[in-house]
Design an enzyme around this catalytic site. Structure first.
Site, PDB file in Angstrom:
ATOM      1  CD  GLU A   2      -3.185  43.093  71.228  1.00  0.00           C
ATOM      2  OE1 GLU A   2      -3.000  42.061  71.861  1.00  0.00           O
ATOM      3  OE2 GLU A   2      -3.768  43.094  70.141  1.00  0.00           O
ATOM      4  CB  ALA A   9      -7.426  42.656  64.579  1.00  0.00           C
ATOM      5  N   GLY A  41      -6.339  45.173  69.099  1.00  0.00           N
ATOM      6  CA  GLY A  41      -5.105  45.492  68.386  1.00  0.00           C
ATOM      7  C   GLY A  41      -4.776  46.983  68.424  1.00  0.00           C
ATOM      8  CD  GLU A 100      -7.964  41.505  72.057  1.00  0.00           C
ATOM      9  OE1 GLU A 100      -8.320  41.904  73.182  1.00  0.00           O
ATOM     10  OE2 GLU A 100      -7.139  42.111  71.353  1.00  0.00           O
TER      11      GLU A 100
HETATM   12  N1  DAK Z   1     -13.226  45.467  62.763  1.00  0.00           N
HETATM   13  C1  DAK Z   1     -13.975  45.744  61.665  1.00  0.00           C
HETATM   14  N2  DAK Z   1     -14.839  46.757  61.565  1.00  0.00           N
HETATM   15  C2  DAK Z   1     -14.965  47.543  62.645  1.00  0.00           C
HETATM   16  C3  DAK Z   1     -14.239  47.323  63.845  1.00  0.00           C
HETATM   17  C4  DAK Z   1     -13.333  46.215  63.880  1.00  0.00           C
HETATM   18  N3  DAK Z   1     -12.563  45.956  64.926  1.00  0.00           N
HETATM   19  N4  DAK Z   1     -14.603  48.267  64.732  1.00  0.00           N
HETATM   20  C5  DAK Z   1     -15.525  49.036  64.112  1.00  0.00           C
HETATM   21  N5  DAK Z   1     -15.744  48.620  62.864  1.00  0.00           N
HETATM   22  C6  DAK Z   1     -16.651  49.168  61.891  1.00  0.00           C
HETATM   23  C7  DAK Z   1     -18.097  48.806  62.197  1.00  0.00           C
HETATM   24  O1  DAK Z   1     -18.404  47.526  61.724  1.00  0.00           O
HETATM   25  C8  DAK Z   1     -18.840  49.891  61.452  1.00  0.00           C
HETATM   26  O2  DAK Z   1     -18.880  49.582  60.082  1.00  0.00           O
HETATM   27  P1  DAK Z   1     -20.216  49.836  59.180  1.00  0.00           P
HETATM   28  O3  DAK Z   1     -21.269  49.066  59.852  1.00  0.00           O
HETATM   29  O4  DAK Z   1     -20.439  51.325  59.262  1.00  0.00           O
HETATM   30  O5  DAK Z   1     -19.844  49.336  57.809  1.00  0.00           O
HETATM   31  C9  DAK Z   1     -17.952  51.103  61.619  1.00  0.00           C
HETATM   32  O6  DAK Z   1     -16.653  50.584  61.937  1.00  0.00           O
HETATM   33  C10 DAK Z   1     -18.376  52.011  62.757  1.00  0.00           C
HETATM   34  O7  DAK Z   1     -18.499  51.213  63.924  1.00  0.00           O
HETATM   35  P2  DAK Z   1     -19.802  51.211  64.846  1.00  0.00           P
HETATM   36  O8  DAK Z   1     -21.021  51.517  64.044  1.00  0.00           O
HETATM   37  O9  DAK Z   1     -19.800  49.947  65.630  1.00  0.00           O
HETATM   38  O10 DAK Z   1     -19.518  52.464  65.781  1.00  0.00           O
HETATM   39  P3  DAK Z   1     -19.988  52.681  67.281  1.00  0.00           P
HETATM   40  O11 DAK Z   1     -19.635  54.079  67.634  1.00  0.00           O
HETATM   41  O12 DAK Z   1     -21.416  52.245  67.472  1.00  0.00           O
HETATM   42  O13 DAK Z   1     -19.087  51.685  68.154  1.00  0.00           O
HETATM   43  C11 DAK Z   1     -17.007  50.617  68.832  1.00  0.00           C
HETATM   44  C12 DAK Z   1     -17.676  51.878  68.225  1.00  0.00           C
HETATM   45  C13 DAK Z   1     -15.490  50.813  68.707  1.00  0.00           C
HETATM   46  C14 DAK Z   1     -17.377  50.527  70.314  1.00  0.00           C
HETATM   47  C15 DAK Z   1     -17.494  49.372  68.075  1.00  0.00           C
HETATM   48  O14 DAK Z   1     -17.314  49.580  66.671  1.00  0.00           O
HETATM   49  C16 DAK Z   1     -16.745  48.144  68.473  1.00  0.00           C
HETATM   50  O15 DAK Z   1     -16.997  47.564  69.525  1.00  0.00           O
HETATM   51  N6  DAK Z   1     -15.829  47.699  67.582  1.00  0.00           N
HETATM   52  C17 DAK Z   1     -15.097  46.482  67.793  1.00  0.00           C
HETATM   53  C18 DAK Z   1     -14.039  46.674  68.846  1.00  0.00           C
HETATM   54  C19 DAK Z   1     -13.286  45.410  69.136  1.00  0.00           C
HETATM   55  O16 DAK Z   1     -13.855  44.401  69.594  1.00  0.00           O
HETATM   56  N7  DAK Z   1     -12.003  45.424  68.840  1.00  0.00           N
HETATM   57  C20 DAK Z   1     -11.145  44.317  69.087  1.00  0.00           C
HETATM   58  C21 DAK Z   1     -11.085  43.496  67.851  1.00  0.00           C
HETATM   59  S1  DAK Z   1     -10.238  41.972  68.196  1.00  0.00           S
HETATM   60  C22 DAK Z   1      -4.334  37.834  66.347  1.00  0.00           C
HETATM   61  C23 DAK Z   1      -3.761  38.863  66.916  1.00  0.00           C
HETATM   62  C24 DAK Z   1      -4.470  39.954  67.308  1.00  0.00           C
HETATM   63  C25 DAK Z   1      -5.809  40.032  67.118  1.00  0.00           C
HETATM   64  C26 DAK Z   1      -6.403  38.986  66.510  1.00  0.00           C
HETATM   65  C27 DAK Z   1      -5.676  37.899  66.118  1.00  0.00           C
HETATM   66  N8  DAK Z   1      -3.591  36.688  65.997  1.00  0.00           N
HETATM   67  C28 DAK Z   1      -2.259  36.481  66.602  1.00  0.00           C
HETATM   68  C29 DAK Z   1      -4.095  35.725  65.141  1.00  0.00           C
HETATM   69  C30 DAK Z   1      -6.535  41.196  67.550  1.00  0.00           C
HETATM   70  C31 DAK Z   1      -7.832  41.139  67.792  1.00  0.00           C
HETATM   71  C32 DAK Z   1      -8.640  42.326  67.969  1.00  0.00           C
HETATM   72  O17 DAK Z   1      -8.214  43.449  67.918  1.00  0.00           O
END
Ligand code: DAK
Length: 261
Positions: free
Chosen positions: A111, A63, A108, A131
């Protein structure tokens, strides 16, 4: 401009989440576009759907953390509902959905892949539920679907520790059915989709419903669900044709495509 691309290839179709600059992270716009794209699928002509992400790096990196970071409780709930509704729509979609996971499938992203019927991935794919490191629980069904798909103890280890796993481990755990190179992934997904599309559509849909609905209840109730769906296939043109084709002893005959009726 939609953030979701839709391509029909005969009786199969491909949905591509197209937000590569953010590694295809799911924001409200993507969730809305995905919902609209699913509504637009003509399930009378398309018999199997493939879901993938744009680019060679990421399927869906979760997400959108930027969007979520400023949400109020009420907005968070609305965002969660939007995601859950789309994921559930995918899970209960009348035709089978194959996730072709072409890179990161985090939060997500994992998921949404788990909401599909079948997952295959590229050899650079990475899966995880990060998360708890962000101070939240997996909220798009992750705690429920992962614990149903793989051994609950392993699901708990992955969710509590927020650790990522690579493609070979995902294969070993049964999270994916097969691993391919990036180049082979989509052709493999299409080949599988076409194989599914060539079967009797009414029967395939009934199988999906029987498996999904049956898994939610005890065996006695599940067998009744199966019986009813088995019965629902009879008197269809496809059932009559499929069985008559088998019984016809003419060795020269060629099987005609099923008609979805
Ligand atoms: N959200 C927003 N932007 C993201 C992103 C994300 N999840 N993942 C990557 N990006 C963006 C980065 O910010 C970056 O943007 P710029 O800086 O270039 O503008 C671009 O994509 C490239 O990412 P990186 O520079 O970080 O690339 P790397 O190769 O260095 O790293 C990575 C790749 C996938 C390991 C890293 O980007 C990363 O750790 N991303 C986050 C992964 C993550 O934590 N995902 C889980 C998100 S939490 C809910 C229900 C569900 C959810 C929430 C609420 N409710 C019921 C209310 C779900 C939650 C989630 O999914």
């Amino acid at each position: 401009m939609s953030t979701v691309l839709y391509e029909v290839k005969g009786d199969i179709a491909i949905l591509t989440i197209d937000r590569p600059k953010a590694l295809n992270a799911l924001n409200s716009e993507v969730l809305g576009d995905l919902d609209a794209a699913l509504d637009a699928v003509d399930v009378n002509t398309v018999r199997c759907l493939i879901l993938t992400g744009s680019g060679q790096k990421s399927f869906v990196a979760g997400a959108d953390i930027g969007e979520m970071s400023t949400l109020t409780k009420a907005e968070g709930e609305a965002f969660g509902k939007k995601g859950n509704d789309v994921f559930r729509k995918l899970e209960t979609f009348p035709i089978p959905v194959i996730a072709a996971v072409n890179g990161f499938a985090l939060g997500g992203g994992n998921e949404i892949a788990m909401s599909c019927d079948i997952r295959i991935c590229s050899d650079n794919a990475v899966f995880g539920q990060p998360e708890v490191g962000l101070g939240i629980t997996p909220g798009f069904g992750g705690t429920q679907r992962l614990a149903r798909l793989i051994a609950p103890g392993m699901a708990k280890e992955l969710i509590y520790s927020a650790k990522n796993i690579k493609a070979p481990k995902a294969l070993e755990l049964g999270l994916v059915n097969a691993v391919y190179t990036q180049e082979e992934l989509l052709p493999a997904a299409e080949k599988l989709a076409k194989k599914i599309a060539a079967q009797a559509p009414i029967a395939v849909r009934a199988c999906k419903k029987a498996i999904n609905d049956g898994l939610q209840v005890g065996m006695d109730e599940a067998i009744v669900i199966e019986e009813k769906l088995f019965g629902s296939c009879f008197e269809s043109e496809d059932q009559k044709y499929g069985m008559a084709f088998f019984l016809d002893k003419n060795k020269e005959k060629v099987k005609a495509p099923f008609k979805n009726c």
